[in-house]
Enzyme design. Structure first.
Site, PDB file in Angstrom:
ATOM      1  N   LYS A  53       9.999   2.444  -2.025  1.00 35.15           N
ATOM      2  CA  LYS A  53       9.119   1.577  -2.824  1.00 35.15           C
ATOM      3  C   LYS A  53       9.696   1.395  -4.224  1.00 35.15           C
ATOM      4  O   LYS A  53       9.693   0.291  -4.772  1.00 35.15           O
ATOM      5  CB  LYS A  53       7.694   2.169  -2.869  1.00 35.15           C
ATOM      6  CG  LYS A  53       6.962   2.000  -1.533  1.00 35.15           C
ATOM      7  CD  LYS A  53       5.693   2.821  -1.401  1.00 35.15           C
ATOM      8  CE  LYS A  53       5.148   2.645   0.021  1.00 35.15           C
ATOM      9  NZ  LYS A  53       4.022   3.520   0.352  1.00 35.15           N
ATOM     10  N   GLN A  97       0.334   7.685  -2.374  1.00 30.44           N
ATOM     11  CA  GLN A  97       0.914   7.835  -1.034  1.00 30.44           C
ATOM     12  C   GLN A  97       0.062   8.790  -0.192  1.00 30.44           C
ATOM     13  O   GLN A  97      -0.252   9.898  -0.627  1.00 30.44           O
ATOM     14  CB  GLN A  97       2.352   8.362  -1.155  1.00 30.44           C
ATOM     15  CG  GLN A  97       3.137   8.408   0.137  1.00 30.44           C
ATOM     16  CD  GLN A  97       3.447   7.028   0.717  1.00 30.44           C
ATOM     17  OE1 GLN A  97       3.580   6.045  -0.015  1.00 30.44           O
ATOM     18  NE2 GLN A  97       3.557   6.946   2.029  1.00 30.44           N
ATOM     19  N   ASP A 120      -2.684  -1.477  -2.159  1.00 31.45           N
ATOM     20  CA  ASP A 120      -2.777  -1.105  -0.739  1.00 31.45           C
ATOM     21  C   ASP A 120      -3.903  -1.869  -0.024  1.00 31.45           C
ATOM     22  O   ASP A 120      -3.946  -1.903   1.203  1.00 31.45           O
ATOM     23  CB  ASP A 120      -3.128   0.388  -0.611  1.00 31.45           C
ATOM     24  CG  ASP A 120      -1.920   1.282  -0.385  1.00 31.45           C
ATOM     25  OD1 ASP A 120      -0.986   0.851   0.300  1.00 31.45           O
ATOM     26  OD2 ASP A 120      -1.946   2.429  -0.882  1.00 31.45           O
TER      27      ASP A 120
HETATM   28  N1  GUN Z   1       1.171   6.330   4.034  1.00 29.86           N
HETATM   29  C1  GUN Z   1       1.661   5.667   5.119  1.00 29.86           C
HETATM   30  N2  GUN Z   1       1.475   4.332   4.982  1.00 29.86           N
HETATM   31  C2  GUN Z   1       0.883   4.161   3.784  1.00 29.86           C
HETATM   32  C3  GUN Z   1       0.453   3.006   3.068  1.00 29.86           C
HETATM   33  O1  GUN Z   1       0.555   1.863   3.516  1.00 29.86           O
HETATM   34  N3  GUN Z   1      -0.107   3.245   1.849  1.00 29.86           N
HETATM   35  C4  GUN Z   1      -0.279   4.501   1.351  1.00 29.86           C
HETATM   36  N4  GUN Z   1      -0.869   4.621   0.159  1.00 29.86           N
HETATM   37  N5  GUN Z   1       0.107   5.578   1.993  1.00 29.86           N
HETATM   38  C5  GUN Z   1       0.687   5.410   3.195  1.00 29.86           C
END
Ligand code: GUN
Length: 283
Positions: A53, A97, A120
């Site tokens: 990211k 996350q 998200d």
């Molecule tokens: N963990 C796995 N996929 C995601 C996601 O799309 N967003 C977040 N915040 N955590 C994750």
């Protein structure tokens, strides 16, 4: 023989567009879109996602902060960080996350992130907006699937769409997005009876159950579009999706590979949401 949908290439094309849009945004407003990513603890898979990211932010020209907190972080400490980022004008998107260590409450954090910075789209406010088709942010994985379909010129209106999986992150919002695109949508899950029969009706099948190589050729209609959201490790350590590519590919009209299908799209959609958040901050 199916057309293989190249998620890597589509993702790269969208990132190039986002980079261009970001440059224009910076020219106009004098600041960069900013994303803060929080990771608590040392889960190796999460560390890889967070690193990717951060790299994606650099690629499209965003300002990026990564907050790596120890596994011993308390709820109060995490809440305080979210509050601080909510109030930071240089940060337009906040992503915590998941999964969090078990002593921390994920729902509390999802609720605490300002919906305007919730890139998200996990906050109930944004989930509700998705439900009524009035949305700023689209959840990254389902949005990535929609972008793959659009950029492959696959028509959704009037099609039988079967989503297998009902998670809050993928299955449920995916069903909503397909419905808004005028698909006829069926959602299947672990208690569904006659799963294979329902899958065989699908013009567009979205596989999101997290079971390696589960969907076989005999569960697919001739000419179906098969989108594989799965990301599983086989016993030998190799990566595979929910779809048994070898038996499905000869029957499908389009199929996404794993890796290189939906996977590369999700972070790209996160970048898109962050740019949207920055744009909305100046509206
Ligand atoms: N963990 C796995 N996929 C995601 C996601 O799309 N967003 C977040 N915040 N955590 C994750």
């Amino acid at each position: 023989m199916a057309n293989i949908i190249n998620g890597k290439a589509i993702s790269a094309a969208i990132r190039a567009e986002l980079k261009q849009e970001t440059e224009e945004f910076v020219q106009q407003h004098g600041f960069r879109p900013g994303l803060a990513v929080i990771i608590v603890g040392e889960d190796p898979a999460s560390q890889v996602y967070v690193r990717n990211k951060h790299r994606a932010c650099e690629e499209v020209g965003f300002y990026s902060e990564v907050w790596e907190l120890p596994a011993t972080t308390t709820q109060d400490e995490l809440n305080a960080l979210v509050d601080r980022l909510n109030g930071d004008p240089a940060i337009h998107g906040i992503l915590c996350q998941l999964p969090l260590p078990s002593h921390l409450d994920e729902n509390e954090i999802i609720l605490r992130i300002d919906p305007k910075k919730d890139v998200d789209a996990f906050h109930p406010f944004n989930v509700g907006k998705i439900m009524i088709g009035d949305y700023s942010f689209l959840p990254c994985t389902p949005a990535g699937v929609m972008a793959l379909l659009e950029r492959s010129d696959i028509e959704i209106a009037g099609k039988e769409c079967v989503v297998v999986g009902r998670s809050n992150i993928v299955g449920k919002p995916q069903a909503m997005l397909l419905l808004h695109a005028h698909g006829t949508v069926t959602v299947c899950h672990s208690r569904t009876k006659n799963l294979a029969e329902i899958c065989r009706r699908a013009d567009i099948l979205i596989a999101a159950i997290g079971k390696a190589d589960f969907f076989k050729g005999d569960m697919i209609k001739e000419g179906a579009v098969v989108i594989d959201v799965g990301m599983n490790r086989r016993a030998d350590g190799s990566l595979t999706g929910d779809v048994d590519f070898a038996s499905v590919e000869p029957k499908a009209s389009y199929v996404t590979p794993v890796p290189g299908g939906v996977g590369p799209m999700t972070i790209t959609m996160l970048m898109k949401n962050t740019l949207t958040a920055a744009k909305q901050s100046v509206m």
